[in-house]
Design an enzyme around this catalytic site. Structure first.
Site, short mmCIF file in Angstrom:
data_model
loop_
_atom_site.label_atom_id
_atom_site.label_comp_id
_atom_site.label_asym_id
_atom_site.label_seq_id
_atom_site.Cartn_x
_atom_site.Cartn_y
_atom_site.Cartn_z
N LYS A 210 0.84 -1.20 0.00
CA LYS A 210 0.00 0.00 0.00
C LYS A 210 0.88 1.26 0.00
CE LYS A 210 -3.59 2.33 2.72
NZ LYS A 210 -4.49 2.26 3.90
N GLU A 216 11.15 -4.30 3.88
CA GLU A 216 11.28 -5.70 3.48
C GLU A 216 10.84 -5.88 2.03
OE1 GLU A 216 9.59 -4.57 6.07
OE2 GLU A 216 10.09 -5.66 7.92
N GLY A 271 -4.32 -2.09 5.58
CA GLY A 271 -3.59 -3.24 5.05
C GLY A 271 -4.16 -4.56 5.50
N ARG A 272 -4.51 -4.65 6.79
CA ARG A 272 -4.99 -5.94 7.32
C ARG A 272 -6.43 -6.25 6.91
NH1 ARG A 272 -3.63 -2.21 10.96
NH2 ARG A 272 -5.23 -1.29 12.32
N GLU A 357 -3.18 -5.95 15.59
CA GLU A 357 -2.74 -4.65 15.05
C GLU A 357 -3.89 -3.64 15.13
OE1 GLU A 357 -1.31 -3.82 10.78
OE2 GLU A 357 0.55 -4.19 11.87
N HIS A 388 -1.86 -32.31 20.79
CA HIS A 388 -0.61 -32.98 21.17
C HIS A 388 0.52 -31.98 21.35
CE1 HIS A 388 -2.59 -36.79 20.07
NE2 HIS A 388 -3.17 -36.04 19.15
N LYS A 516 10.72 0.51 13.23
CA LYS A 516 11.25 0.86 11.90
C LYS A 516 12.27 2.00 12.02
CE LYS A 516 6.89 -0.39 9.60
NZ LYS A 516 5.74 0.10 8.81
O1 F6P Z 1 4.08 -2.06 9.54
C1 F6P Z 1 2.76 -2.52 9.63
C2 F6P Z 1 2.14 -2.47 8.26
O2 F6P Z 1 1.92 -1.15 7.86
C3 F6P Z 1 0.84 -3.25 8.19
O3 F6P Z 1 -0.24 -2.53 8.71
C4 F6P Z 1 0.75 -3.50 6.71
O4 F6P Z 1 -0.17 -4.51 6.39
C5 F6P Z 1 2.21 -3.90 6.40
O5 F6P Z 1 2.99 -3.08 7.27
C6 F6P Z 1 2.62 -3.73 4.96
O6 F6P Z 1 2.44 -2.39 4.58
P1 F6P Z 1 2.48 -2.03 3.00
O7 F6P Z 1 1.32 -2.74 2.37
O8 F6P Z 1 2.35 -0.54 2.96
O9 F6P Z 1 3.80 -2.51 2.47
#
Ligand code: F6P
Length: 549
Positions: A210, A216, A271-272, A357, A388, A516
């Site tokens: 987004k 990452e 995002g979630r 979150e 288990h 971050k």
């Molecule tokens: O750091 C948390 C977060 O912003 C989540 O809320 C989100 O789903 C994820 O990182 C990835 O964010 P993006 O879609 O902007 O890469």
């Protein structure tokens, strides 16, 4: 926005629940079931293809009324209507939270800043459909003209967990065609393992982000680009191997994504809560666009139930209020999601982000510290394996962890007597949590085994299971796209309702920013020889270890 009138714990409704808890503290669920043969039917709900049995809870016939009274005094219905109508309920970012618009029917009218957003959502679905068709038909090719056989989705958090969970959950509906892979972690192992099994000429990378600013995702995308270049892909041909889903089209363009290969995300989708958007492209590529639309249909059915059903017959509301009951009146700090369906094994991880979150917060919407517990730790795993592994704690531990058992009535793989055995295990676990085993029963059992008296006396206390541990059981005919859509939407609304009761903003996530920020100077000190003396000795010492000093 509806203002909360008085502090939550000062409301008469909260006080009444607190009193009610002390009345029920000495009541065992065994007694409640013995005294009401109709308990199962009385505490069951059906909606959008799901059946909820919430009879194995520490409630009597008055509890739900007391809980919904709390919901009413927190203006749940007004806040729910505000969400559905696109009001900026994400107050710290001044944005709506309109994931329901992503699965709205085409004729719906849902406005943001006076503009109906449903047409743009529908147009994006049509673009997704065309794209999936291009890839599936082989019309979209790689730099050497080969059809694309593999799609690598690069994204993390909500740009990863939802799509991965859904494609795993609905694996029986996979279309022959492209293989979908997921890369999320900055741990080089994640992308390395995928790049071992795909070929540059037939691989398409989906950059799912987004913000298009997540470290990452960007580092993995750059590595993918270099991998293609190292294979001989020219700069002109790179764009054939990249598609982006983002709200930041400018950054995607700067990365080298062709304009017509950028699918939009909108600020009014968190995002979630985004798997219903173009972030769901891996789902559509794996299962087919028709099945992706069926998932949306299932979610919409749950949205309509949540919007229209009276509170005491409202599945997300009932589940949310039962969660509040345990977190705030029984001091439960965790909640278990136990999926008795191998295909649903990724569901707990998705629900962890969705819930933790959203409601893992300690200040309310106005920035004031709360004086009550909020979001619990969401954990879980697949049954029967958990029996288990961690069910010992559920049965005899000192931690109260209410559980949601989730199981289909029918398996996609009806081999031998397996599904009946799985189903029996699931029911036995929730029954054992509810009824337990008394010391008398343990003693009688050991005696019946013919053990010597001193053995019986020695072992009996260890065999006592207290019971009275609450659980819900969610069942459905079979895990279909519609059922999965309804199931995930159910938990989205459950999370929303709890956030309203706790007066939280469930749609921001400021807590993830500090990590971050701190990561940047540490990375510099690890890789660029920068030395910052003003850092705690733990971090300094560990950096020295990394640098081999
Ligand atoms: O750091 C948390 C977060 O912003 C989540 O809320 C989100 O789903 C994820 O990182 C990835 O964010 P993006 O879609 O902007 O890469």
């Amino acid at each position: 926005m509806v203002q909360v009138r008085s502090p939550l714990t000062q409301t008469p409704e909260w006080q009444a629940l607190s009193k009610h808890q002390s009345q029920l503290a000495g009541v065992h669920m065994r007694t409640l079931f013995r005294d009401d043969p109709e308990r199962f039917h009385r505490f069951s709900l059906s909606a959008a293809g799901l059946h909820l049995d919430y009879s194995k809870n520490r409630i009597d016939r008055s509890t739900l009324g007391l809980l919904t009274a709390l919901a009413e005094v927190r203006d749940l219905c007004a806040v729910r209507d505000a969400m559905f109508s696109g009001r900026p309920i994400n107050n710290t970012e001044q944005r709506p939270a309109l994931h329901i618009a992503l699965r709205a029917s085409p004729e719906q009218d849902i406005r943001v800043d006076g503009v109906n957003i449903v047409p743009e959502v529908q147009a994006t679905l049509k673009r997704m459909e065309a794209f999936v068709e291009q890839v599936h038909s082989g019309a979209r090719t790689g730099y050497q003209g080969d059809s694309l056989t593999d799609v690598v989705s690069i994204g993390i958090g909500g740009s990863y967990l939802g799509p991965r969970m859904m494609t795993e959950a609905l694996r029986p509906f996979t279309r022959n065609g492209v293989r979908c892979h997921y890369v999320a972690n900055i741990d080089g192992t994640d992308i390395s393992e995928v790049l071992k099994i795909v070929k540059p000429e037939t691989t398409l990378f989906l950059i799912q982000s987004k913000s298009f600013g997540t470290q990452e995702t960007l580092e993995n995308s750059k590595l993918a680009r270099q991998w293609l270049k190292d294979a001989g892909v020219t700069d002109d041909d790179l764009a054939r191997h990249f598609v982006a889903v983002t709200a930041n089209a400018a950054a995607a363009h700067d990365f080298g994504i062709a304009e017509d290969a950028v699918f939009p995300m909108w600020d009014w989708v968190g995002g979630r809560y985004s798997l219903w958007s173009a972030i769901g492209l891996p789902i559509a590529l794996t299962l087919g666009m028709d099945n992706f639309r069926r998932i949306l249909d299932g979610a919409r059915a749950m949205d309509e139930h949540f919007r229209d059903a009276p509170l005491q017959e409202n599945m997300p509301v009932v589940m949310a209020l039962l969660g509040i009951w345990y977190v705030n009146f029984w001091n439960a700090d965790t909640h278990a999601i136990l999926t008795y369906d191998e295909y649903l094994k990724e569901l707990p991880a998705h629900l962890q982000q969705l819930d933790m979150e959203s409601n893992g917060k300690q200040v309310d919407r106005d920035g004031k510290p709360v004086d009550y517990a909020t979001g619990p730790v969401i954990w879980g795993g697949v049954g029967a394996n958990g029996q288990h592994a961690y069910h010992q704690l559920l049965h005899q531990g000192t931690v109260l962890s209410p559980a949601d058992f989730i199981i289909p009535l029918q398996s996609h793989n009806p081999v031998a007597n397996h599904h009946a055995t799985l189903f029996a295990n699931c029911l036995a676990q929730s029954q054992a949590l509810m009824q337990g085993k008394t010391e008398e029963e343990a003693w009688a059992e050991l005696t019946a085994q013919g053990l010597p008296q001193e053995e019986v006396d020695r072992l009996a206390p260890h065999k006592v299971i207290p019971g009275n541990k609450p659980s819900n059981t969610l069942t459905f005919e079979k895990a279909t796209p519609e059922v999965l859509g309804a199931l995930v939407a159910l938990y989205e609304h459950r999370t929303f309702v709890q956030g309203v009761i706790w007066n939280l903003n469930s749609f921001d996530q400021w807590g993830v920013e500090l990590g971050k920020q701190l990561g940047k100077p540490i990375l510099q000190q690890l890789t660029e020889g920068v030395h910052n003396e003003d850092v705690d000795s733990s971090t300094a010492g560990l950096m020295q270890l990394f640098r081999g000093e």
